[in-house]
Motif scaffolding. Structure first.
Motif, short mmCIF file in Angstrom:
data_model
loop_
_atom_site.label_atom_id
_atom_site.label_comp_id
_atom_site.label_asym_id
_atom_site.label_seq_id
_atom_site.Cartn_x
_atom_site.Cartn_y
_atom_site.Cartn_z
N TYR A 255 0.82 -1.21 0.00
CA TYR A 255 0.00 0.00 0.00
C TYR A 255 0.86 1.27 0.00
CZ TYR A 255 -3.79 -3.19 0.99
OH TYR A 255 -4.70 -4.23 0.90
N TYR A 256 0.28 2.34 -0.54
CA TYR A 256 0.95 3.64 -0.57
C TYR A 256 0.61 4.46 0.67
CZ TYR A 256 2.16 2.57 -5.39
OH TYR A 256 2.68 1.99 -6.52
N GLY A 257 0.57 3.79 1.81
CA GLY A 257 0.32 4.47 3.07
C GLY A 257 -1.14 4.46 3.47
N THR B 96 -4.19 6.75 -6.79
CA THR B 96 -4.16 5.30 -6.60
C THR B 96 -5.27 4.88 -5.65
OG1 THR B 96 -2.84 3.41 -5.82
CG2 THR B 96 -2.47 5.51 -4.73
N ASP B 97 -5.73 3.66 -5.81
CA ASP B 97 -6.71 3.12 -4.85
C ASP B 97 -6.03 2.21 -3.83
OD1 ASP B 97 -6.11 0.93 -6.39
OD2 ASP B 97 -8.19 0.45 -6.93
N ALA B 98 -4.70 2.12 -3.90
CA ALA B 98 -3.96 1.23 -3.00
C ALA B 98 -3.52 1.95 -1.73
CB ALA B 98 -2.75 0.64 -3.72
N THR B 99 -4.50 2.42 -0.95
CA THR B 99 -4.24 2.99 0.37
C THR B 99 -5.18 2.33 1.37
OG1 THR B 99 -5.89 4.78 0.24
CG2 THR B 99 -3.70 5.23 -0.70
N ILE B 100 -4.78 2.34 2.63
CA ILE B 100 -5.60 1.69 3.66
C ILE B 100 -6.92 2.44 3.83
CG2 ILE B 100 -5.64 0.86 6.03
CD1 ILE B 100 -3.38 -0.37 4.35
N GLN B 101 -6.83 3.75 3.99
CA GLN B 101 -8.05 4.55 4.15
C GLN B 101 -8.99 4.35 2.97
OE1 GLN B 101 -7.41 8.80 4.11
NE2 GLN B 101 -9.40 9.25 5.00
N THR C 90 0.24 6.68 8.40
CA THR C 90 1.44 5.87 8.22
C THR C 90 1.91 5.96 6.77
OG1 THR C 90 0.03 3.92 7.90
CG2 THR C 90 0.95 4.26 10.10
N ASP C 91 3.24 5.90 6.57
CA ASP C 91 3.84 6.01 5.25
C ASP C 91 3.62 4.75 4.42
OD1 ASP C 91 4.94 8.35 6.31
OD2 ASP C 91 6.87 7.41 6.76
N THR D 80 16.90 8.15 6.19
CA THR D 80 15.56 7.66 6.50
C THR D 80 15.57 6.14 6.43
OG1 THR D 80 14.59 9.64 5.51
CG2 THR D 80 13.11 7.78 5.88
N ALA D 81 15.34 5.47 7.53
CA ALA D 81 15.35 4.00 7.57
C ALA D 81 14.20 3.45 6.71
CB ALA D 81 15.24 3.50 9.01
N PRO D 82 14.35 2.26 6.14
CA PRO D 82 13.30 1.67 5.30
C PRO D 82 11.98 1.51 6.04
CG PRO D 82 15.37 0.49 5.02
CD PRO D 82 15.57 1.44 6.18
N ALA D 83 10.89 1.58 5.27
CA ALA D 83 9.55 1.53 5.86
C ALA D 83 9.22 0.16 6.46
CB ALA D 83 8.52 1.88 4.79
N GLN D 84 9.75 -0.90 5.88
CA GLN D 84 9.28 -2.24 6.23
C GLN D 84 9.48 -2.61 7.70
OE1 GLN D 84 12.23 -4.19 3.53
NE2 GLN D 84 12.45 -5.66 5.19
N GLY D 85 10.45 -1.98 8.36
CA GLY D 85 10.72 -2.32 9.76
C GLY D 85 9.84 -1.61 10.76
#
Length: 242
Positions: free
Chosen positions: A14-16, A23-28, A51-52, A229-234
């Motif tokens: 997701y894009y945050g 895009t429709d790929a967001t949680i909200q 969230t990012d 900036t540390a990676p998002a996945q963690g």
């Protein structure tokens, strides 16, 4: 009727959190589509935090105004039609005045570093590999400078129009089996702030920065003075407190 939603999600694809026109790929966006279908009208939900892209959540909170119906009916409908990487843990009827973001008093984020990725095969999407030796003692010293109320503009990738002062109540670093876990607890966080704090602590851990550099980084109020900036996945939003 105002309902509070407790949500968890795997943010990998997701894009945050925040809805986007491109895009429709967001949680909200995903949750609003399902609720709009339930209501037969456009529905907007309000999240406790944005969230990012790629960031996960165990305890995101949102509120939404819907036609009155049993909370369990809403929860079951959402979980039936949402993608399997978004789960609604709880739906609860709350006061009309409740707002998930404005009423939040604290947020807790956790950043996980896999110091031995081979031990975390099944959690690899939720940790950032880090096989370089880290000086945990130096990282804890640096973290102590960051706790408290400060202007965190140096730890934000956007120039803030409003105040960039936030209060960090705690930064806890734990050495676990094959993992270093960093927990951040504070009254609010700026855009990318937790990931930049983590990147800065990592640079202290490898000796690129010293703990004593932190006050000057805070004072500078310039993004380029802090670490990467540390990676998002963690990163995971663990809890929102009220």
């Amino acid at each position: 009727m105002n309902y509070r939603l407790l949500i968890q999600y795997d943010g990998t694809r997701y894009y945050g959190w925040q809805r986007q026109n491109s895009t429709d790929a967001t949680i909200q966006g995903k949750i609003e589509v399902v609720l709009s279908r339930l209501e037969g009208r456009p529905v907007e939900i309000h999240g406790a935090g944005r969230t990012d892209a790629g960031v996960h959540a165990l305890g995101q909170v949102a509120n939404v105004h819907l036609t009155e119906r049993p909370a369990e009916e809403i929860r079951n409908y959402l979980n039936r039609y949402l993608p399997e990487d978004i789960g609604i843990i709880e739906v609860k009827q709350v006061s009309e005045r409740f707002h998930s973001r404005l009423n939040a008093s604290e947020k807790v984020y956790v950043y996980r570093l896999a110091t031995d990725p081979a031990l975390h095969v099944f959690e690899r999407k939720y940790m950032t590999p880090c096989e370089e030796p880290l000086d945990l003692g130096a990282m804890k010293e640096a973290a102590a400078y960051l706790v408290g109320e400060h202007d965190f503009q140096s730890f934000c990738t956007k120039k803030m129009k409003k105040s960039s002062v936030r209060k960090l109540e705690e930064i806890r670093l734990e050495q676990l089996l094959g993992e270093i876990r960093i927990t951040y607890r504070g009254n609010g966080f700026l855009y990318n702030m937790v990931r930049i704090l983590t990147g800065t602590l990592l640079e202290v851990g490898i000796g690129k920065l010293s703990p004593e550099d932190i006050p000057a980084i805070l004072e500078a109020k310039e993004r380029q003075k802090a670490g990467a900036t540390a990676p998002a996945q963690g990163l995971c939003l663990k809890e929102v407190r009220y």
